[in-house]
Design an enzyme around this catalytic site. Structure first.
Site, PDB file in Angstrom:
ATOM      1  N   MET A  26      70.281  -3.851 -12.076  1.00  0.00           N
ATOM      2  CA  MET A  26      70.139  -4.364 -10.715  1.00  0.00           C
ATOM      3  C   MET A  26      71.061  -3.558  -9.795  1.00  0.00           C
ATOM      4  O   MET A  26      72.258  -3.442 -10.042  1.00  0.00           O
ATOM      5  CB  MET A  26      70.536  -5.843 -10.642  1.00  0.00           C
ATOM      6  CG  MET A  26      69.605  -6.795 -11.366  1.00  0.00           C
ATOM      7  SD  MET A  26      67.882  -6.640 -10.888  1.00  0.00           S
ATOM      8  CE  MET A  26      67.949  -6.941  -9.128  1.00  0.00           C
ATOM      9  N   SER A  63      60.428  -3.240  -0.546  1.00  0.00           N
ATOM     10  CA  SER A  63      60.327  -2.956   0.890  1.00  0.00           C
ATOM     11  C   SER A  63      59.883  -1.527   1.165  1.00  0.00           C
ATOM     12  O   SER A  63      59.111  -1.290   2.102  1.00  0.00           O
ATOM     13  CB  SER A  63      61.687  -3.163   1.567  1.00  0.00           C
ATOM     14  OG  SER A  63      62.226  -4.385   1.158  1.00  0.00           O
ATOM     15  N   SER A 115      57.204  -3.797  -6.069  1.00  0.00           N
ATOM     16  CA  SER A 115      57.536  -5.207  -6.264  1.00  0.00           C
ATOM     17  C   SER A 115      56.659  -6.083  -5.376  1.00  0.00           C
ATOM     18  O   SER A 115      56.712  -5.995  -4.147  1.00  0.00           O
ATOM     19  CB  SER A 115      59.010  -5.446  -5.937  1.00  0.00           C
ATOM     20  OG  SER A 115      59.248  -6.828  -5.941  1.00  0.00           O
ATOM     21  N   MET A 171      64.353 -13.944 -13.280  1.00  0.00           N
ATOM     22  CA  MET A 171      65.683 -14.261 -12.733  1.00  0.00           C
ATOM     23  C   MET A 171      65.828 -15.778 -12.777  1.00  0.00           C
ATOM     24  O   MET A 171      65.829 -16.457 -11.744  1.00  0.00           O
ATOM     25  CB  MET A 171      65.796 -13.732 -11.298  1.00  0.00           C
ATOM     26  CG  MET A 171      65.949 -12.224 -11.236  1.00  0.00           C
ATOM     27  SD  MET A 171      65.636 -11.568  -9.593  1.00  0.00           S
ATOM     28  CE  MET A 171      63.860 -11.424  -9.668  1.00  0.00           C
ATOM     29  N   GLY A 199      67.879 -11.845  -6.013  1.00  0.00           N
ATOM     30  CA  GLY A 199      67.540 -13.049  -5.258  1.00  0.00           C
ATOM     31  C   GLY A 199      66.687 -12.752  -4.029  1.00  0.00           C
ATOM     32  O   GLY A 199      65.911 -13.595  -3.602  1.00  0.00           O
ATOM     33  N   ASP A 244      58.710 -10.498  -9.612  1.00  0.00           N
ATOM     34  CA  ASP A 244      60.032 -11.132  -9.542  1.00  0.00           C
ATOM     35  C   ASP A 244      59.919 -12.649  -9.590  1.00  0.00           C
ATOM     36  O   ASP A 244      59.385 -13.269  -8.668  1.00  0.00           O
ATOM     37  CB  ASP A 244      60.728 -10.727  -8.232  1.00  0.00           C
ATOM     38  CG  ASP A 244      61.231  -9.306  -8.298  1.00  0.00           C
ATOM     39  OD1 ASP A 244      61.886  -8.946  -9.293  1.00  0.00           O
ATOM     40  OD2 ASP A 244      60.967  -8.544  -7.342  1.00  0.00           O
ATOM     41  N   ASP A 263      66.447  -1.520  -9.904  1.00  0.00           N
ATOM     42  CA  ASP A 263      65.802  -2.566  -9.109  1.00  0.00           C
ATOM     43  C   ASP A 263      66.682  -3.005  -7.943  1.00  0.00           C
ATOM     44  O   ASP A 263      67.731  -3.628  -8.149  1.00  0.00           O
ATOM     45  CB  ASP A 263      65.500  -3.755 -10.034  1.00  0.00           C
ATOM     46  CG  ASP A 263      64.678  -4.830  -9.355  1.00  0.00           C
ATOM     47  OD1 ASP A 263      64.222  -4.617  -8.216  1.00  0.00           O
ATOM     48  OD2 ASP A 263      64.489  -5.897  -9.984  1.00  0.00           O
ATOM     49  N   MET A 316      61.923 -16.156  -9.603  1.00  0.00           N
ATOM     50  CA  MET A 316      63.226 -16.726  -9.224  1.00  0.00           C
ATOM     51  C   MET A 316      63.146 -18.243  -9.243  1.00  0.00           C
ATOM     52  O   MET A 316      62.160 -18.817  -8.765  1.00  0.00           O
ATOM     53  CB  MET A 316      63.584 -16.279  -7.802  1.00  0.00           C
ATOM     54  CG  MET A 316      63.584 -14.783  -7.618  1.00  0.00           C
ATOM     55  SD  MET A 316      63.883 -14.371  -5.905  1.00  0.00           S
ATOM     56  CE  MET A 316      63.850 -12.584  -6.003  1.00  0.00           C
ATOM     57  N   HIS A 335      60.080  -9.751 -14.277  1.00  0.00           N
ATOM     58  CA  HIS A 335      61.544  -9.820 -14.208  1.00  0.00           C
ATOM     59  C   HIS A 335      61.931 -11.283 -14.004  1.00  0.00           C
ATOM     60  O   HIS A 335      61.769 -11.828 -12.909  1.00  0.00           O
ATOM     61  CB  HIS A 335      62.000  -8.939 -13.020  1.00  0.00           C
ATOM     62  CG  HIS A 335      63.466  -8.959 -12.760  1.00  0.00           C
ATOM     63  ND1 HIS A 335      63.997  -8.482 -11.572  1.00  0.00           N
ATOM     64  CD2 HIS A 335      64.518  -9.375 -13.501  1.00  0.00           C
ATOM     65  CE1 HIS A 335      65.311  -8.617 -11.612  1.00  0.00           C
ATOM     66  NE2 HIS A 335      65.650  -9.159 -12.754  1.00  0.00           N
ATOM     67  N   HIS A 342      55.735  -4.810 -10.382  1.00  0.00           N
ATOM     68  CA  HIS A 342      56.968  -5.522 -10.720  1.00  0.00           C
ATOM     69  C   HIS A 342      56.856  -6.938 -10.157  1.00  0.00           C
ATOM     70  O   HIS A 342      56.574  -7.134  -8.970  1.00  0.00           O
ATOM     71  CB  HIS A 342      58.165  -4.778 -10.113  1.00  0.00           C
ATOM     72  CG  HIS A 342      59.491  -5.350 -10.482  1.00  0.00           C
ATOM     73  ND1 HIS A 342      60.095  -5.110 -11.697  1.00  0.00           N
ATOM     74  CD2 HIS A 342      60.339  -6.156  -9.792  1.00  0.00           C
ATOM     75  CE1 HIS A 342      61.261  -5.738 -11.741  1.00  0.00           C
ATOM     76  NE2 HIS A 342      61.431  -6.394 -10.598  1.00  0.00           N
TER      77      HIS A 342
HETATM   78  C1  DX5 Z   1      65.648  -8.588  -6.162  1.00  0.00           C
HETATM   79  C2  DX5 Z   1      64.386  -8.282  -6.924  1.00  0.00           C
HETATM   80  C3  DX5 Z   1      63.806  -6.957  -6.584  1.00  0.00           C
HETATM   81  C4  DX5 Z   1      63.285  -6.841  -5.187  1.00  0.00           C
HETATM   82  C5  DX5 Z   1      63.338  -5.407  -4.786  1.00  0.00           C
HETATM   83  O1  DX5 Z   1      66.139  -9.821  -6.571  1.00  0.00           O
HETATM   84  O2  DX5 Z   1      64.631  -8.294  -8.311  1.00  0.00           O
HETATM   85  O3  DX5 Z   1      62.799  -6.579  -7.504  1.00  0.00           O
HETATM   86  O4  DX5 Z   1      61.978  -7.320  -5.057  1.00  0.00           O
HETATM   87  O5  DX5 Z   1      63.048  -5.341  -3.450  1.00  0.00           O
HETATM   88  P1  DX5 Z   1      63.536  -4.143  -2.523  1.00  0.00           P
HETATM   89  O6  DX5 Z   1      62.924  -2.896  -3.087  1.00  0.00           O
HETATM   90  O7  DX5 Z   1      63.022  -4.516  -1.179  1.00  0.00           O
HETATM   91  O8  DX5 Z   1      65.043  -4.102  -2.598  1.00  0.00           O
HETATM   92 ZN    ZN Z   2      63.089  -7.402  -9.784  1.00  0.00          ZN
END
Ligand code: DX5
Ligand code: ZN
Length: 223
Positions: free
Chosen positions: A137, A198, A8, A68, A142, A35, A175, A37, A66, A33
């Protein structure tokens, strides 16, 4: 099929984003990936189509986007133009989910649906045949760096059962909070794609982290 790893980009150092994408280009990862938001559907804002396009210019692996965001249909085309290979929308953000999925597929790309931790997987069973991917999820969306919610393992098994009974090729993506400490259990439960933020970018050696996540064998006898 061997499982896929999707680092990600949210977890990378945005000041060195090109370098951090190039690093993963050299890894055994399968996708990036991405993200997105909006500060409405989730309590955080990440980035939009312009940055996604910039990532696409450097990325040598498909972009798994993705969304969100609320009313995602309004932005699907922008992410297609930015280079998305697959776009997932949230079931909780789509009152006309079947239409939203068809809208994504009308651009000739793959379509996924993401499901929040409190939403039963059965919510998407009536559109399952239409989907290339279901993103379960395993944290409340977030933020990166949260703790994996273990109830997700039951949801993976339930979804896998349904996909198998119907003889579909739909991929199950997990995820949030995924890392070496839980990846084997997640794969045993039936996951196909592991998103890793992470546990890849916040380590000293992201290439090695991907290698380890990729080489996990699921020993189904233990499940
Ligand atoms: C959360 C995201 C994830 C996030 C995952 O809202 O959709 O994709 O980046 O990060 P880690 O692997 O650090 O939980
Ligand atoms: Zn995601």
């Amino acid at each position: 099929m061997p499982h896929l790893i999707a680092p990600s980009v949210l977890a990378c150092d945005f000041g060195r984003i090109n370098e951090q994408i190039s690093l993963i280009n050299r890894s055994e990862a399968d996708w990036f990936h991405i993200d997105i938001m909006d500060g409405m559907f989730v309590p955080n804002i990440s980035f939009g189509p312009a940055i996604t396009k910039a990532i696409h210019k450097v990325a040598e692996k498909p972009l798994d986007v993705h969304l969100m965001i609320e009313q995602p249909d309004r932005y699907v085309k922008d992410y297609v133009d930015a280079g998305a290979h697959l776009i997932s929308v949230h079931v909780e953000a789509c009152p006309h989910l079947h239409r939203s999925v068809q809208h994504i597929k009308s651009f000739g790309i793959k379509a996924g649906v993401a499901i929040n931790p409190h939403t039963p997987v059965e919510m998407i069973f009536d559109v399952l045949e239409e989907l290339d991917l279901v993103c379960l999820m395993s944290v409340n969306p977030g933020f990166g760096g949260q703790k994996f919610i273990y109830n997700t393992l039951h949801k993976i098994k339930r979804l896998k059962e349904e996909i198998t009974i119907r003889n579909l090729n739909t991929l199950i993506e997990i995820d949030g909070g995924v890392g070496l400490q839980n990846a084997e259990k997640i794969l045993q439960a039936g996951a196909d794609v592991l998103v890793a933020g992470s546990s890849v970018y916040k380590t000293d050696d992201p290439l090695d982290a991907v290698k380890r996540l990729k080489s996990i064998e699921k020993n189904t006898l233990l499940s």
